[in-house]
Design a protein around this motif. Structure first.
Motif, PDB file in Angstrom:
ATOM      1  N   PHE A 219       0.841  -1.205   0.000  1.00 49.41           N
ATOM      2  CA  PHE A 219       0.000   0.000   0.000  1.00 49.41           C
ATOM      3  C   PHE A 219       0.870   1.246   0.000  1.00 49.41           C
ATOM      4  O   PHE A 219       0.606   2.217  -0.704  1.00 49.41           O
ATOM      5  N   LYS A 220       1.951   1.174   0.782  1.00 46.10           N
ATOM      6  CA  LYS A 220       2.856   2.320   0.829  1.00 46.10           C
ATOM      7  C   LYS A 220       3.452   2.577  -0.554  1.00 46.10           C
ATOM      8  O   LYS A 220       3.540   3.733  -1.003  1.00 46.10           O
ATOM      9  N   ALA A 221       3.804   1.474  -1.226  1.00 44.84           N
ATOM     10  CA  ALA A 221       4.381   1.610  -2.579  1.00 44.84           C
ATOM     11  C   ALA A 221       3.344   2.215  -3.529  1.00 44.84           C
ATOM     12  O   ALA A 221       3.652   3.054  -4.374  1.00 44.84           O
ATOM     13  N   LEU A 222       2.106   1.790  -3.346  1.00 40.65           N
ATOM     14  CA  LEU A 222       1.043   2.331  -4.203  1.00 40.65           C
ATOM     15  C   LEU A 222       0.853   3.817  -3.914  1.00 40.65           C
ATOM     16  O   LEU A 222       0.751   4.644  -4.832  1.00 40.65           O
ATOM     17  N   GLU A 223       0.848   4.146  -2.647  1.00 40.39           N
ATOM     18  CA  GLU A 223       0.612   5.547  -2.269  1.00 40.39           C
ATOM     19  C   GLU A 223       1.808   6.452  -2.551  1.00 40.39           C
ATOM     20  O   GLU A 223       1.689   7.678  -2.470  1.00 40.39           O
ATOM     21  N   SER A 224       2.955   5.835  -2.897  1.00 38.85           N
ATOM     22  CA  SER A 224       4.133   6.662  -3.180  1.00 38.85           C
ATOM     23  C   SER A 224       3.919   7.470  -4.456  1.00 38.85           C
ATOM     24  O   SER A 224       4.633   8.426  -4.726  1.00 38.85           O
ATOM     25  N   ASP A 227       5.177   5.065 -10.660  1.00 40.52           N
ATOM     26  CA  ASP A 227       4.655   4.110 -11.627  1.00 40.52           C
ATOM     27  C   ASP A 227       5.373   2.781 -11.397  1.00 40.52           C
ATOM     28  O   ASP A 227       6.440   2.531 -11.914  1.00 40.52           O
ATOM     29  N   ASN A 228       4.773   1.934 -10.552  1.00 37.92           N
ATOM     30  CA  ASN A 228       5.435   0.679 -10.186  1.00 37.92           C
ATOM     31  C   ASN A 228       4.483  -0.497 -10.396  1.00 37.92           C
ATOM     32  O   ASN A 228       3.367  -0.324 -10.898  1.00 37.92           O
ATOM     33  N   GLN A 229       4.941  -1.648  -9.988  1.00 43.35           N
ATOM     34  CA  GLN A 229       4.148  -2.872 -10.138  1.00 43.35           C
ATOM     35  C   GLN A 229       2.792  -2.730  -9.441  1.00 43.35           C
ATOM     36  O   GLN A 229       1.757  -3.134  -9.975  1.00 43.35           O
ATOM     37  N   GLU A 230       2.802  -2.141  -8.246  1.00 44.13           N
ATOM     38  CA  GLU A 230       1.570  -1.974  -7.473  1.00 44.13           C
ATOM     39  C   GLU A 230       0.549  -1.133  -8.248  1.00 44.13           C
ATOM     40  O   GLU A 230      -0.627  -1.433  -8.272  1.00 44.13           O
ATOM     41  N   ARG A 231       1.056  -0.077  -8.845  1.00 44.51           N
ATOM     42  CA  ARG A 231       0.139   0.815  -9.551  1.00 44.51           C
ATOM     43  C   ARG A 231      -0.477   0.109 -10.767  1.00 44.51           C
ATOM     44  O   ARG A 231      -1.669   0.236 -11.042  1.00 44.51           O
ATOM     45  N   ARG A 232       0.325  -0.653 -11.465  1.00 48.90           N
ATOM     46  CA  ARG A 232      -0.215  -1.360 -12.640  1.00 48.90           C
ATOM     47  C   ARG A 232      -1.263  -2.393 -12.209  1.00 48.90           C
ATOM     48  O   ARG A 232      -2.289  -2.565 -12.835  1.00 48.90           O
TER      49      ARG A 232
END
Ligand code: ARG
Length: 576
Positions: A219-224, A227-232
């Motif tokens: 979630f932290k990675a998404l909220e950063s 454009d990463n794996q989480e966002r895709r």
């Protein structure tokens, strides 16, 4: 308000002025409602507040007021009964006013002109990557009805789907997918697949609590914002979910003006947090940021930022309130969300109140009860499918439609568009059942009851519409213009006419109280009255003047039932 109500109001305001009350002050207190008992009159006025304004005891004020309303060509009588005044309209005036207005589609039967009010309605708002469950169906159908009811009254409505597409629940789903999922499987049956993964997460996290830490990191990675794996992954799961939700939405005739889910507020939360800090109400609690609300009688503080820096459901609702205020300038913001989220909305309103934000006053939680199903041994409990898993709304709708299809096969095997009608009746039966009782009550999900064509059900009211259409087809002459009708011939239709007259008040009260059940009740009452009228009043075969008067009545009843059903989100088939 009907012409009758407008006329009576004017007379009442003239009378209250004579009794020494300022018009401006009296105006909002003149509220005309159906009387508790029809024997007493056609409309009633509770004189409590007016009496208070006049500094008199309600019963004596009521008698003074009644004495001032002398009969005229619309009002037959005004009588005080304790603190109430009951009024009766002249029968021919009643028939003329009501039927002329319905035939012309004039307000309150047709849509009112814009009234300058704005209402935001936050409804449905399911969490993505999870099945659209039965609780969300309640929010969806109640919210949809409220949108239609407010629009009918001339209010500008912003229907908002505040999708749950952000935050920890979603991060858990993503964690499960990254560990165990694969894209081919996902595309085969996205919602079921995601749900299975989510369930697996629930099982595995019991033995491996570290999974939650993993989810927090995702979630932290998404909220950063990178454009990463989480966002895709988020994009993919969101797209698939929206596609899946569109199924029940289109079957239920539900649309939204804005699909601004939680993720929409990703870049608006910092400004919201700033605003809270500037208001001086934000406090630190073990590295987290909270607002205490004890002085407002709310024990639990509202958590707005966790110690790891991430935001919460509340943070997004706060940002959403500011956004709505700034974009739409609403008089009311209705949150159609289950009663179990009461604390959440108390806290949201509490934070805004403590901040002295104007929008605080607009925030209104519109809670509703659970959906219950019957167990084998006849007890009612929280709805669950037979397998004990979550319930996909599509499956429930399919089941309803299949049951109706078989009823039609038995009762009306030659119906030409039977599949289409079965879809309309089946889905509506569920919607109607949901909107039948005051929303805070639990809904009993009982197939036999909700599909009963003789009960207080969707099929019953739809059948009334179809019956009226069929009478009109059989008569074979066009509906007369109201000017051509002798209204004295409808003197014995007073019960139908009185219910018709109450339509405007019903819609108004439904909007004020966020209670579509008041409209549902009106459709049931009208269907009942027109059925009993037609039991001993023929249209086909009556002599022309009588036939014409009755035909106008039938047509108006059909139109009004259709409008009432439409306000509930329910279609009215012409044949069934
Ligand atoms: N997504 C939430 C849930 O499924 C409901 C959201 C209601 N709307 C809101 N503004 N909080 O429980």
């Amino acid at each position: 308000m009907t012409d009758l109500h407008t006329h009576l109001r004017e007379r009442l305001l003239a009378a209250t002025t004579q009794l020494g009350l300022a018009r401006d002050a009296a105006e909002p207190l003149v509220r005309l409602d159906p009387p508790k008992n029809r024997e007493h009159g056609d409309v009633a006025l509770g004189a409590f507040q007016l009496a208070k304004l006049a500094g008199k005891a309600p019963p004596s004020f009521a008698s003074e007021l009644a004495a001032k309303i002398t009969p005229d060509d619309v009002i037959e009588s005004a009588t005080a009964a304790g603190p109430f005044v009951n009024f009766k309209f002249r029968r021919a005036a009643l028939a003329r006013a009501v039927l002329t207005a319905i035939a012309a589609d004039a307000a309150p039967y047709g849509r009112s002109p814009k009234n300058g009010q704005v209402v935001c309605i936050d409804y449905s708002s399911p969490n993505i990557a999870k099945p659209f469950h039965i609780g969300h169906m309640r929010s969806t159908v109640i919210g949809n009805a409220l949108c239609r009811i407010h629009r009918h009254l001339g209010t500008t409505v912003h229907g908002i789907n505040h999708l749950g597409d952000w935050g920890m629940p979603f991060a858990k789903m993503m964690t499960a997918y990254m560990r165990w999922g694969n894209e081919q499987e996902l595309h085969r049956s996205p919602m079921r697949y995601m749900f299975d993964l989510y369930k697996r997460y629930g099982v595995e996290v019991k033995n491996n609590p570290a999974l939650d830490d993993e989810a927090a990191l995702h979630f932290k990675a998404l909220e950063s914002g990178k454009d990463n794996q989480e966002r895709r992954m988020w994009q993919l799961l969101r797209d698939e979910s929206l596609k899946a939700f569109q199924g029940p939405y289109s079957r239920l005739g539900v649309t939204f003006d804005h699909v601004t889910g939680e993720s929409f507020f990703e870049d608006k939360m910092e400004a919201a947090m700033q605003r809270v800090a500037t208001a001086g109400v934000l406090e630190n609690s073990d590295g987290a940021q909270v607002v205490w609300l004890k002085e407002l009688g709310i024990k639990e503080p509202c958590l707005l930022r966790k110690s790891d820096g991430t935001t919460l459901y509340h943070t997004r609702d706060l940002a959403a309130a500011f956004w709505r205020e700034q974009q739409y300038h609403p008089n009311r913001i209705l949150y159609v969300v289950g009663a179990e989220q009461k604390l959440h909305f108390d806290q949201l309103k509490g934070v805004l109140t403590k901040m002295k934000e104007e929008v605080a006053a607009a925030v209104e939680h519109v809670p509703f009860g659970l959906v219950l199903s019957k167990t084998e041994d006849g007890k009612w409990e929280k709805f669950a499918s037979r397998s004990g898993n979550a319930v996909f709304l599509d499956e429930i709708l399919d089941e309803a439609v299949a049951k109706v299809r078989s009823i039609i096969r038995e009762k009306n095997p030659d119906l030409p568009n039977a599949d289409e009608v079965a879809e309309q009746i089946g889905t509506s039966a569920i919607v109607f059942n949901d909107l039948k009782n005051s929303r805070i009550k639990d809904v009993k999900f009982d197939w036999e009851q909700m599909l009963n064509f003789d009960g207080e059900t969707g099929p019953y009211v739809q059948f009334a519409c179809a019956r009226l259409s069929s009478i009109q087809r059989k008569v074979g002459v066009p509906v007369p213009k109201p000017e051509a009708v002798d209204f004295a011939l409808l003197a014995d239709a007073e019960r139908v006419l009185l219910v018709m007259m109450e339509f405007g008040t019903a819609v108004q009260r439904a909007a004020e109280q966020s209670e579509p059940s008041i409209v549902t009740g009106h459709t049931i009452a009208l269907a009942g009255e027109i059925h009993s009228y037609l039991r001993d009043h023929y249209v086909v075969g009556a002599e022309p003047a009588v036939r014409d008067a009755r035909l106008l009545l039938v047509d108006c009843a059909r139109r009004l039932l259709t409008t009432g059903l439409w306000l509930l989100g329910i279609p009215a088939p012409e044949r069934m």
